[in-house]
Design a protein around this motif. Structure first.
Motif, PDB file in Angstrom:
ATOM      1  N   LYS A  45     -19.802 -30.198  40.338  1.00 27.75           N
ATOM      2  CA  LYS A  45     -20.849 -30.821  39.702  1.00 27.75           C
ATOM      3  C   LYS A  45     -21.896 -31.617  40.230  1.00 27.75           C
ATOM      4  O   LYS A  45     -21.231 -32.566  41.212  1.00 27.75           O
ATOM      5  CB  LYS A  45     -20.265 -31.397  38.362  1.00 27.75           C
ATOM      6  CG  LYS A  45     -19.340 -30.381  37.434  1.00 27.75           C
ATOM      7  CD  LYS A  45     -18.214 -31.323  36.430  1.00 27.75           C
ATOM      8  CE  LYS A  45     -17.647 -30.265  35.663  1.00 27.75           C
ATOM      9  NZ  LYS A  45     -16.886 -29.308  36.519  1.00 27.75           N
ATOM     10  N   ARG A  61     -28.586 -31.905  35.820  1.00 24.61           N
ATOM     11  CA  ARG A  61     -27.411 -31.875  36.109  1.00 24.61           C
ATOM     12  C   ARG A  61     -26.804 -30.392  36.313  1.00 24.61           C
ATOM     13  O   ARG A  61     -27.614 -29.642  35.913  1.00 24.61           O
ATOM     14  CB  ARG A  61     -26.372 -32.300  34.857  1.00 24.61           C
ATOM     15  CG  ARG A  61     -26.273 -33.501  34.653  1.00 24.61           C
ATOM     16  CD  ARG A  61     -25.310 -34.006  33.534  1.00 24.61           C
ATOM     17  NE  ARG A  61     -25.894 -33.450  32.340  1.00 24.61           N
ATOM     18  CZ  ARG A  61     -24.936 -32.814  31.376  1.00 24.61           C
ATOM     19  NH1 ARG A  61     -23.719 -32.685  31.669  1.00 24.61           N
ATOM     20  NH2 ARG A  61     -25.496 -32.489  30.231  1.00 24.61           N
ATOM     21  N   CYS A  63     -23.910 -27.481  36.501  1.00 22.43           N
ATOM     22  CA  CYS A  63     -22.631 -27.231  36.252  1.00 22.43           C
ATOM     23  C   CYS A  63     -22.233 -25.852  36.787  1.00 22.43           C
ATOM     24  O   CYS A  63     -22.602 -24.834  36.259  1.00 22.43           O
ATOM     25  CB  CYS A  63     -22.315 -27.288  34.728  1.00 22.43           C
ATOM     26  SG  CYS A  63     -22.543 -28.643  34.031  1.00 22.43           S
TER      27      CYS A  63
END
Length: 132
Positions: A45, A61, A63
């Motif tokens: 991550k 972000r 993922c």
């Protein structure tokens, strides 16, 4: 700036941090963060963190191989300063990582560089990389 610094967050999670220089003083300090779980090495991550303390936020972000609705796997989250809803989308610029108990050397760096480029962060020639 400089290189990545790894620390141990728990017995199985390594946390890498990179200081990012910015000309936008209201966003300083900025950092790139990478987390690698030894039990899920093909699911790292990453975050682009802007600001500090209460004024700080996660601008981007990533993922990898982590499903949450409506995404079946790898996806990115984007938020803007000042709040509002976070947008999410499936990227086409992140290297694929097979779901396996081992990740090939150089893969994490390639992921980091692709993520940094999307965040308009240049990795300099003097950047020092260490595998987690």
């Amino acid at each position: 700036m400089g290189g990545i610094t790894w620390s141990v967050k728990s017995p199985v999670i390594k946390h890498g941090l990179i200081r990012v220089d910015t000309d936008i003083k209201t966003l300083a300090p900025c950092r790139l963060r990478m987390m690698v779980n030894e039990l899920e090495p093909s699911e790292p991550k990453l975050q682009y963190l802007a600001g500090d303390g209460r004024s700080g936020f996660s601008a981007r972000r990533l993922c990898l191989n982590t499903p949450h609705r409506p995404f079946p796997g790898t996806h990115k989250h984007r938020s803007e300063p000042g709040g509002g809803e976070e947008g999410a989308y499936e990227p086409d610029d992140i290297p694929a990582v097979p779901l396996q108990p081992r990740v090939a050397p150089g893969t994490y760096r390639a992921i980091l560089e692709a993520f940094a480029a999307e965040c308009f962060i240049a990795i300099g020639d003097d950047f020092i990389w260490q595998e987690p």
